[in-house]
Design a protein around this motif. Sequence first.
Motif, PDB file in Angstrom:
ATOM      1  N   UNK A 103       4.736  12.976 -13.892  1.00 16.17           N
ATOM      2  CA  UNK A 103       4.758  11.913 -12.882  1.00 16.17           C
ATOM      3  C   UNK A 103       3.990  12.324 -11.632  1.00 16.17           C
ATOM      4  N   UNK A 104       4.166  13.594 -11.201  1.00 15.44           N
ATOM      5  CA  UNK A 104       3.473  14.020  -9.983  1.00 15.44           C
ATOM      6  C   UNK A 104       1.964  14.100 -10.223  1.00 15.44           C
ATOM      7  N   UNK A 105       1.538  14.470 -11.420  1.00 11.56           N
ATOM      8  CA  UNK A 105       0.105  14.526 -11.727  1.00 11.56           C
ATOM      9  C   UNK A 105      -0.494  13.130 -11.729  1.00 11.56           C
ATOM     10  N   UNK A 106       0.235  12.165 -12.303  1.00 10.98           N
ATOM     11  CA  UNK A 106      -0.241  10.783 -12.290  1.00 10.98           C
ATOM     12  C   UNK A 106      -0.342  10.267 -10.860  1.00 10.98           C
ATOM     13  N   UNK A 107       0.665  10.602 -10.052  1.00 10.44           N
ATOM     14  CA  UNK A 107       0.658  10.160  -8.654  1.00 10.44           C
ATOM     15  C   UNK A 107      -0.507  10.752  -7.880  1.00 10.44           C
ATOM     16  N   UNK A 108      -0.783  12.033  -8.144  1.00 10.30           N
ATOM     17  CA  UNK A 108      -1.905  12.681  -7.463  1.00 10.30           C
ATOM     18  C   UNK A 108      -3.232  12.073  -7.899  1.00 10.30           C
ATOM     19  N   UNK A 109      -3.338  11.783  -9.185  1.00  8.34           N
ATOM     20  CA  UNK A 109      -4.574  11.168  -9.678  1.00  8.34           C
ATOM     21  C   UNK A 109      -4.757   9.787  -9.074  1.00  8.34           C
ATOM     22  N   UNK A 110      -3.672   9.034  -9.008  1.00  6.32           N
ATOM     23  CA  UNK A 110      -3.745   7.691  -8.426  1.00  6.32           C
ATOM     24  C   UNK A 110      -4.099   7.780  -6.945  1.00  6.32           C
ATOM     25  N   UNK A 111      -3.485   8.739  -6.264  1.00  5.34           N
ATOM     26  CA  UNK A 111      -3.770   8.918  -4.838  1.00  5.34           C
ATOM     27  C   UNK A 111      -5.236   9.324  -4.636  1.00  5.34           C
ATOM     28  N   UNK A 112      -5.755  10.176  -5.522  1.00  2.00           N
ATOM     29  CA  UNK A 112      -7.160  10.563  -5.435  1.00  2.00           C
ATOM     30  C   UNK A 112      -8.095   9.389  -5.657  1.00  2.00           C
ATOM     31  N   UNK A 113      -7.710   8.498  -6.585  1.00  3.48           N
ATOM     32  CA  UNK A 113      -8.519   7.312  -6.838  1.00  3.48           C
ATOM     33  C   UNK A 113      -8.523   6.400  -5.617  1.00  3.48           C
ATOM     34  N   UNK A 114      -7.375   6.256  -4.972  1.00  4.50           N
ATOM     35  CA  UNK A 114      -7.308   5.430  -3.757  1.00  4.50           C
ATOM     36  C   UNK A 114      -8.172   6.025  -2.650  1.00  4.50           C
ATOM     37  N   UNK A 115      -8.140   7.352  -2.513  1.00  7.01           N
ATOM     38  CA  UNK A 115      -8.961   8.000  -1.490  1.00  7.01           C
ATOM     39  C   UNK A 115     -10.450   7.788  -1.770  1.00  7.01           C
TER      40      UNK A 115
ATOM     41  N   UNK B 132     -11.785   5.310  -3.410  1.00 11.87           N
ATOM     42  CA  UNK B 132     -12.118   3.916  -3.136  1.00 11.87           C
ATOM     43  C   UNK B 132     -12.266   3.684  -1.636  1.00 11.87           C
ATOM     44  N   UNK B 133     -11.350   4.253  -0.852  1.00 14.55           N
ATOM     45  CA  UNK B 133     -11.426   4.096   0.605  1.00 14.55           C
ATOM     46  C   UNK B 133     -12.690   4.739   1.163  1.00 14.55           C
ATOM     47  N   UNK B 134     -13.074   5.890   0.616  1.00  9.08           N
ATOM     48  CA  UNK B 134     -14.301   6.554   1.083  1.00  9.08           C
ATOM     49  C   UNK B 134     -15.533   5.714   0.733  1.00  9.08           C
ATOM     50  N   UNK B 135     -15.529   5.124  -0.463  1.00 10.79           N
ATOM     51  CA  UNK B 135     -16.666   4.284  -0.860  1.00 10.79           C
ATOM     52  C   UNK B 135     -16.748   3.042   0.020  1.00 10.79           C
ATOM     53  N   UNK B 136     -15.615   2.439   0.354  1.00  8.65           N
ATOM     54  CA  UNK B 136     -15.618   1.269   1.238  1.00  8.65           C
ATOM     55  C   UNK B 136     -16.108   1.639   2.624  1.00  8.65           C
ATOM     56  N   UNK B 137     -15.667   2.799   3.126  1.00 11.79           N
ATOM     57  CA  UNK B 137     -16.107   3.241   4.454  1.00 11.79           C
ATOM     58  C   UNK B 137     -17.603   3.515   4.455  1.00 11.79           C
ATOM     59  N   UNK B 138     -18.103   4.120   3.384  1.00 10.42           N
ATOM     60  CA  UNK B 138     -19.542   4.401   3.309  1.00 10.42           C
ATOM     61  C   UNK B 138     -20.332   3.107   3.204  1.00 10.42           C
ATOM     62  N   UNK B 139     -19.814   2.129   2.471  1.00 13.09           N
ATOM     63  CA  UNK B 139     -20.516   0.854   2.322  1.00 13.09           C
ATOM     64  C   UNK B 139     -20.561   0.063   3.610  1.00 13.09           C
ATOM     65  N   UNK B 140     -19.582   0.255   4.471  1.00  8.29           N
ATOM     66  CA  UNK B 140     -19.572  -0.483   5.731  1.00  8.29           C
ATOM     67  C   UNK B 140     -20.357   0.242   6.830  1.00  8.29           C
ATOM     68  N   UNK B 141     -20.736   1.477   6.590  1.00 12.13           N
ATOM     69  CA  UNK B 141     -21.520   2.233   7.560  1.00 12.13           C
ATOM     70  C   UNK B 141     -22.971   1.718   7.545  1.00 12.13           C
ATOM     71  N   UNK B 142     -23.505   1.300   8.690  1.00 13.31           N
ATOM     72  CA  UNK B 142     -24.859   0.740   8.698  1.00 13.31           C
ATOM     73  C   UNK B 142     -25.939   1.752   8.306  1.00 13.31           C
ATOM     74  N   UNK B 143     -25.726   3.038   8.609  1.00 13.77           N
ATOM     75  CA  UNK B 143     -26.718   4.043   8.249  1.00 13.77           C
ATOM     76  C   UNK B 143     -26.771   4.240   6.735  1.00 13.77           C
ATOM     77  N   UNK B 144     -25.601   4.285   6.111  1.00 14.97           N
ATOM     78  CA  UNK B 144     -25.559   4.454   4.660  1.00 14.97           C
ATOM     79  C   UNK B 144     -26.143   3.224   3.986  1.00 14.97           C
TER      80      UNK B 144
END
Length: 173
Positions: free
Chosen positions: A23-35, A37-49
């Motif tokens: 369960x903890x491994x699944x949670x960590x994997x899910x949390x990593x996927x969320x991170x 996704x958030x990093x990709x969204x932040x990079x996509x909203x950055x005008x320089x990127x």
Amino acid sequence: MRGVKGVRKLLGENAGGVEAMAKSTKGKARQGAYRARDAAEAAGSNPYVRRLLEDEELRENIRGAYSSARSAYGRISNGKGPTKALLDDKKVHKDLRNAAESLREATDALREKRRRRTWPKLLFIALVGAGLALALSEDLRKAVLDRLFGAEEECEYASTTSPTPEAAATNAN
């Protein structure tokens, strides 16, 4: 795969630890996927990127700067000593100059706003508007034709021949 119950049968009482670990491994994997996704969204909203993704010339400048700097670094670290290479090696000078020039062009491209070509759009709108105005306004059409070809002269026609007696009789009636 046997699943959690199969693992519990094999391991006996210690199976609860395996289940918790799964369960903890699944949670960590899910949390990593969320991170991610958030990093990709932040990079996509950055005008320089976004600019880097859209502008081929900018990417080419950065690639050129990287390859020139890498070449210069390879020549500096070839074993002769960095001081001698920096002072005497003309190829190192050329590579460093190219890297600096490419970086300068890249930073200039990032700093300037993206130019939008408004002149063709404005010209098209002006031509369409002028065409509609000429088509719909008779006075404007006459004024434009007078400007282009000169004012139209009013001519009165005077005949130099005398009408025949038959034509005169029909016109009199």
